[in-house]
Design a protein around this motif. Structure first.
Motif, PDB file in Angstrom:
ATOM      1  N   LEU A  26      19.031 -31.938  92.500  1.00  0.00           N
ATOM      2  CA  LEU A  26      18.165 -33.016  92.010  1.00  0.00           C
ATOM      3  C   LEU A  26      17.512 -33.757  93.173  1.00  0.00           C
ATOM      4  N   TYR A  27      18.281 -34.046  94.224  1.00  0.00           N
ATOM      5  CA  TYR A  27      17.722 -34.724  95.398  1.00  0.00           C
ATOM      6  C   TYR A  27      16.629 -33.875  96.047  1.00  0.00           C
ATOM      7  N   LYS A  28      16.872 -32.561  96.105  1.00  0.00           N
ATOM      8  CA  LYS A  28      15.916 -31.664  96.741  1.00  0.00           C
ATOM      9  C   LYS A  28      14.628 -31.576  95.927  1.00  0.00           C
ATOM     10  N   GLU A  29      14.749 -31.497  94.603  1.00  0.00           N
ATOM     11  CA  GLU A  29      13.574 -31.385  93.743  1.00  0.00           C
ATOM     12  C   GLU A  29      12.705 -32.637  93.814  1.00  0.00           C
ATOM     13  N   THR A  30      13.336 -33.792  93.879  1.00  0.00           N
ATOM     14  CA  THR A  30      12.591 -35.062  93.871  1.00  0.00           C
ATOM     15  C   THR A  30      12.282 -35.583  95.271  1.00  0.00           C
ATOM     16  N   GLY A  31      12.803 -34.918  96.309  1.00  0.00           N
ATOM     17  CA  GLY A  31      12.557 -35.371  97.673  1.00  0.00           C
ATOM     18  C   GLY A  31      13.215 -36.690  97.995  1.00  0.00           C
ATOM     19  N   THR A  32      14.385 -36.936  97.414  1.00  0.00           N
ATOM     20  CA  THR A  32      15.098 -38.199  97.609  1.00  0.00           C
ATOM     21  C   THR A  32      16.269 -38.004  98.566  1.00  0.00           C
ATOM     22  N   ASN A  33      16.420 -38.938  99.483  1.00  0.00           N
ATOM     23  CA  ASN A  33      17.542 -38.921 100.414  1.00  0.00           C
ATOM     24  C   ASN A  33      18.394 -40.165 100.188  1.00  0.00           C
ATOM     25  N   PRO A  34      19.629 -40.014  99.689  1.00  0.00           N
ATOM     26  CA  PRO A  34      20.465 -41.192  99.402  1.00  0.00           C
ATOM     27  C   PRO A  34      20.734 -42.058 100.630  1.00  0.00           C
ATOM     28  N   LEU A  35      20.690 -41.461 101.828  1.00  0.00           N
ATOM     29  CA  LEU A  35      20.986 -42.215 103.045  1.00  0.00           C
ATOM     30  C   LEU A  35      19.795 -43.016 103.546  1.00  0.00           C
ATOM     31  N   SER A  36      18.620 -42.810 102.933  1.00  0.00           N
ATOM     32  CA  SER A  36      17.430 -43.518 103.412  1.00  0.00           C
ATOM     33  C   SER A  36      17.550 -45.028 103.225  1.00  0.00           C
ATOM     34  N   SER A  37      18.279 -45.450 102.196  1.00  0.00           N
ATOM     35  CA  SER A  37      18.440 -46.889 101.957  1.00  0.00           C
ATOM     36  C   SER A  37      19.285 -47.568 103.023  1.00  0.00           C
ATOM     37  N   CYS A  38      20.010 -46.770 103.823  1.00  0.00           N
ATOM     38  CA  CYS A  38      20.861 -47.342 104.875  1.00  0.00           C
ATOM     39  C   CYS A  38      20.224 -47.239 106.256  1.00  0.00           C
ATOM     40  N   LEU A  39      19.012 -46.685 106.331  1.00  0.00           N
ATOM     41  CA  LEU A  39      18.396 -46.439 107.640  1.00  0.00           C
ATOM     42  C   LEU A  39      18.221 -47.702 108.479  1.00  0.00           C
TER      43      LEU A  39
END
Length: 382
Positions: free
Chosen positions: A92-105
């Motif tokens: 699901l992350y790959k299909e939508t281009g979402t990275n869960p760790l981006s919010s912690c950058l």
């Protein structure tokens, strides 16, 4: 650790020294204002450099909110198969281009500079040179006070150590407690603002529960660890919290999350100023609803006599309608017969109480023709 963080010590101390030179033109070079504002300026420089990461954090947070319903379905579907659940999540992350760790950058990017500043202030408290800070600058920073508390002092320091820095333990603890409370309150308000104004309230997801929990956990963490931070580090962290709060307020006001309270408030303001073009279909729907409400009439109570009169009137109208329908059907039948070429039967006057008498020509039966079964010939047949 000094070998690993050595370049960071140099970078942090160099930025502080450059700002210290600038503020020394206005304040005493040994004052807490010169050194304190230098630390605040260090925060501003870092946060400006981290703005692109902050934008990515906002986008990642919104994407995670939008994916929560789908993530919840995956968790429910594969609740007994953790491996398959993880695979579906990654897919699901790959299909939508979402990275869960981006919010912690932004936090992760700040951490090395935070640790470097912490170590620089520790070495200043011990009177040791660090980075580009020579012994003269170290002594100047070591003796600098912010509201009576040295920037290298901590809440947990002993009275002897605080006195060696030229301050009293009461002053240090009062200043550190006030700064810790302000730091925790700013963190709490920042998280609360995010939860109450910039979250889509139409979708209830586990992500919202996590954010709500963090709203209470983060201030406690800051309060616990804050008692071990030097005053200079508290200045740094309080400044970065205030920056985050202001930056978030700007983003929520200018570009709120669709479906959130801030989004609805912004739409209402734009509509009031005439800057928002409404959807034509939505406008027509509103007009139809308003018209229906205006034309709607409440039923009136009627007496028994009124109800009977209304029922009789309805029956009379129904009977009249049925009579008109029968008359219309009769006329339609006559027109049909006329169109088919059927001649009207010639009859004599019917004697009272008897059948009509037929003429002699009509009363004769043709051979092979049954009585009463005479049919009109088709005009085309001879």
């Amino acid at each position: 650790m000094d070998t690993i963080f050595g370049p960071l010590y140099t970078a942090v101390s160099w930025i502080i020294v450059q700002f210290h030179k600038l503020y020394s033109l206005v304040f005493d070079e040994d004052s807490g204002w010169a050194w304190g504002l230098s630390i605040v300026s260090l925060v501003i420089v870092l946060r400006i450099a981290l703005i692109p990461l902050f934008v990515k954090q906002i986008k990642a947070t919104r994407n995670m909110q939008a994916l929560q319903p789908r993530m919840k379905k995956i968790q429910e579907r594969y609740k007994n198969d953790r491996q398959r659940q993880s695979e579906e999540m990654m897919k699901l992350y790959k299909e939508t281009g979402t990275n869960p760790l981006s919010s912690c950058l932004p936090i992760l990017a700040q951490s090395p500079f935070f640790l470097a500043l912490y170590q620089v202030l520790n070495k200043i408290a011990m009177g040791r040179e660090v980075g580009v800070l020579d012994q003269g600058l170290v002594d100047s920073a070591r003796n600098a006070h912010i509201f009576g508390a040295p920037i290298a002092a901590r809440f947990m320091d002993s009275a002897d150590k605080v006195e060696a820095l030229g301050a009293t333990l009461v002053n240090v603890r009062v200043v550190t407690v006030i700064m810790i409370l302000l730091m925790s309150a700013s963190q709490f308000y920042t998280q609360r603002q995010l939860m109450t104004k910039n979250v889509d309230l139409t979708v209830k997801t586990p992500f919202m529960q996590q954010q709500k929990m963090l709203m209470y956990v983060f201030p406690i963490i800051f309060a616990v660890f804050g008692i071990n931070f030097p005053v200079g580090v508290l200045v740094y962290w309080l400044t970065t919290n205030v920056w985050t709060l202001g930056q978030q307020m700007y983003i929520i006001k200018r570009n709120p999350t669709p479906g959130s309270l801030a989004y609805k408030q912004r739409q209402e303001k734009l509509r009031a100023k005439g800057k928002l073009k409404e959807d034509p279909a939505e406008v027509e729907t509103k007009k139809a609803v308003e018209t229906a409400r205006a034309n709607r009439q409440q039923p009136r109570r009627m007496t028994k006599a009124q109800r009977q009169a209304a029922a009789a009137q309805a029956e009379a109208k129904q009977a009249e309608a049925e009579a008109e329908a029968n008359e219309a059907r009769t006329e339609a039948g006559a027109e049909t017969e006329k169109a088919a070429g059927q001649k009207p039967s010639m009859t004599k006057e019917t004697p009272e109480g008897g059948r009509p008498a037929r003429t002699g020509q009509q009363s004769k039966k043709k051979p092979g023709q049954r009585k009463g079964s005479q049919r009109p010939k088709h005009p085309s047949k001879k």
